[in-house]
Design a protein around this motif. Structure first.
Motif, mmCIF file in Angstrom:
data_model
loop_
_atom_site.group_PDB
_atom_site.id
_atom_site.type_symbol
_atom_site.label_atom_id
_atom_site.label_comp_id
_atom_site.label_asym_id
_atom_site.label_seq_id
_atom_site.Cartn_x
_atom_site.Cartn_y
_atom_site.Cartn_z
ATOM 1 N N TYR A 1 -12.515 -0.785 -0.663
ATOM 2 C CA TYR A 1 -11.087 -0.494 -0.579
ATOM 3 C C TYR A 1 -10.796 0.915 -0.088
ATOM 4 N N ASN A 2 -11.612 1.874 -0.499
ATOM 5 C CA ASN A 2 -11.307 3.274 -0.205
ATOM 6 C C ASN A 2 -11.896 3.776 1.102
ATOM 7 N N THR A 3 -12.458 2.877 1.908
ATOM 8 C CA THR A 3 -13.063 3.331 3.157
ATOM 9 C C THR A 3 -12.021 3.873 4.122
ATOM 10 N N LEU B 1 0.827 -1.207 0.000
ATOM 11 C CA LEU B 1 0.000 0.000 0.000
ATOM 12 C C LEU B 1 0.858 1.252 0.000
ATOM 13 N N VAL B 2 2.045 1.149 0.593
ATOM 14 C CA VAL B 2 2.972 2.285 0.650
ATOM 15 C C VAL B 2 4.253 1.866 -0.078
ATOM 16 N N PRO B 3 4.370 2.174 -1.377
ATOM 17 C CA PRO B 3 5.530 1.723 -2.154
ATOM 18 C C PRO B 3 6.871 2.168 -1.576
ATOM 19 N N LEU B 4 6.914 3.343 -0.933
ATOM 20 C CA LEU B 4 8.180 3.856 -0.398
ATOM 21 C C LEU B 4 8.534 3.279 0.971
ATOM 22 N N ALA B 5 7.657 2.464 1.539
ATOM 23 C CA ALA B 5 7.943 1.877 2.850
ATOM 24 C C ALA B 5 9.086 0.873 2.721
ATOM 25 N N SER C 1 -1.743 8.813 3.621
ATOM 26 C CA SER C 1 -2.817 8.756 2.630
ATOM 27 C C SER C 1 -3.886 7.754 3.029
ATOM 28 N N TRP C 2 -3.554 6.900 4.015
ATOM 29 C CA TRP C 2 -4.522 5.968 4.593
ATOM 30 C C TRP C 2 -4.749 6.367 6.039
ATOM 31 N N ASP C 3 -5.973 6.262 6.500
ATOM 32 C CA ASP C 3 -6.281 6.615 7.883
ATOM 33 C C ASP C 3 -5.671 5.562 8.801
#
Length: 421
Positions: A253-255, A119-123, A299-301
């Motif tokens: 997915y976007n919740t 979900l976080v490519p830079l992680a 970008s994600w809660d």
């Protein structure tokens, strides 16, 4: 007449010499053949002896393996016929597993660690293997894969001792609350909650580079210090299942996505000060790249269900030490406290300050009722001491980029040739 006799005598002498030379050559050849034959026979004998020795070794090994297998089966059968607690404990501990490596992750705490991989490519994270358990040769070829599976332990779960030593008193919950269901419950084995009967996690990550006993990964959802049990290469032809289905609530997915992420004017100077201290130990190349990481994570809660239902100010220290397991797809906390929190009204002032800690840097932010995030400032939370930082991976990442570009260029050339032809 005399001349003829002299000529005949010379011819006889020449013939005799030729015969002698031929005889000598034949003798030499016979001796040579005899020597080679003797050596060949010796080599053949040695080969037969080695083959016999190897066959005997294989036979002994197979016999030993069969004996060991029979002994293990007999032991398990004998143990299975007994019911004492002591024997049960032996049986349950007959499959010991120890970590083969430890993760050095950009996520300093569970809070903010993505709920799912990629979900976080830079992680980024560095998986450092234990040289005593994993020789470097065991990692050969791994860098040729784009992704790998990682099996690990949810080591920050608070009930590990009770779960392993006293399962009946572990207060294990069969159902957990799911963020995508807004607190609705689901069977734990139908979720990816970290609080499981056996707290083992499975994730996938992108393989960036390999250096000795260290593996650089990206797109990770692993907290710093995670013990790793095993890794396996990702195989698209078998691991990606066409037509696989999931429940409808998983498709929402976007919740958990937020509306926007922005940075206050005060953030840049505070972050610059922190970056000067953390740069040499960071897995990131620049201040801008690290700021992009912050934006991707937020970008994600990342708030827990209790924080969403009842926003409240929490000190960084308290959040770091005692926060419920935010990492994972589910929130598992005390049922009574959750019900009490859910009865309280949600604050509309937007004054609650939340914290995200990446690589020892505390990022404070606020989120309004429309899910707009404002990142306010940065401060040093702890000094990370890494064995591997970006500077140590720089050359390998650069070479890898060039290799990818070379392959792409070659493919473009081949495509151009085929189009022309």
């Amino acid at each position: 007449m005399a001349a003829a006799e002299g000529l005949g005598g010379w011819v006889k002498i020449s013939a005799i010499g030729a015969i002698a030379i031929a005889a000598a050559m034949v003798s030499t050849a016979v001796v040579t053949v005899s020597l080679y034959g003797r050596k060949a026979r010796k080599l053949a004998t040695a080969v037969r002896e080695l083959e016999a020795s190897l066959a005997a070794a294989h036979k002994d090994s197979a016999s030993e393996r069969r004996g060991r297998t029979r002994a293990q089966q007999a032991l398990r059968k004998a143990l299975a016929q007994q019911n004492s607690d002591e024997v049960k404990q032996v049986v349950e501990s007959s499959y010991p597993m120890a970590p083969i490596g430890t993760v050095q992750s950009c996520f300093s705490t569970r809070n903010g660690t993505p709920r799912q991989p990629l979900l976080v490519p830079l992680a980024r994270a560095c998986l450092v293997f234990d040289p005593g358990r994993v020789p470097k040769e065991a990692l050969e070829g791994l860098s040729e894969y784009s992704h790998c599976w990682i099996l690990y332990v949810f080591h920050l779960n608070t009930n590990l001792d009770r779960l392993w030593r006293e399962p009946s008193r572990s207060k294990f919950k069969a159902k957990v609350r799911v963020p995508r269901l807004k607190g609705g419950k689901m069977g734990v084995l139908a979720t990816r909650s970290p609080h499981r009967p056996c707290p083992i996690g499975l994730t996938v990550a992108k393989v960036e580079a390999l250096d000795g006993h260290a593996l650089l990964l990206s797109g990770v959802d692993l907290v710093d210090g995670t013990p790793v049990l095993d890794i396996k290469p990702y195989l698209p032809y078998s691991d990606s299942i066409r037509g696989a289905t999931v429940p409808s609530w998983v498709k929402a997915y976007n919740t958990l996505a937020v509306a926007s992420v922005s940075f206050s004017p005060e953030f840049s100077p505070s972050f610059l000060s922190c970056w000067k201290q953390a740069e040499t130990q960071s897995l990131y190349a620049s201040q801008d790249e690290f700021q992009n990481l912050i934006k991707q994570v937020l970008s994600w809660d990342i708030r827990s269900l209790s924080q969403v239902n009842c926003p409240h100010n929490v000190s960084v220290k308290h959040e770091h030490e005692s926060q419920n397991a935010v990492k994972g797809s589910d929130d598992v906390g005390d049922e009574e406290s959750y019900q009490n929190l859910s009865k309280k009204p949600v604050s509309s002032s937007g004054e609650v300050v939340y914290h995200l800690i990446l690589e020892g840097i505390d990022i404070s932010y606020r989120i309004d009722n429309s899910s707009n995030i404002l990142v306010e400032k940065a401060s040093i939370f702890s000094n990370n001491r890494r064995l591997y930082s970006y500077s140590m991976w720089k050359d390998k990442l650069s070479n890898q980029t060039h290799s990818v570009l070379d392959v792409e260029s070659a493919e473009e050339i081949e495509e151009g040739i085929s189009l022309k032809s």
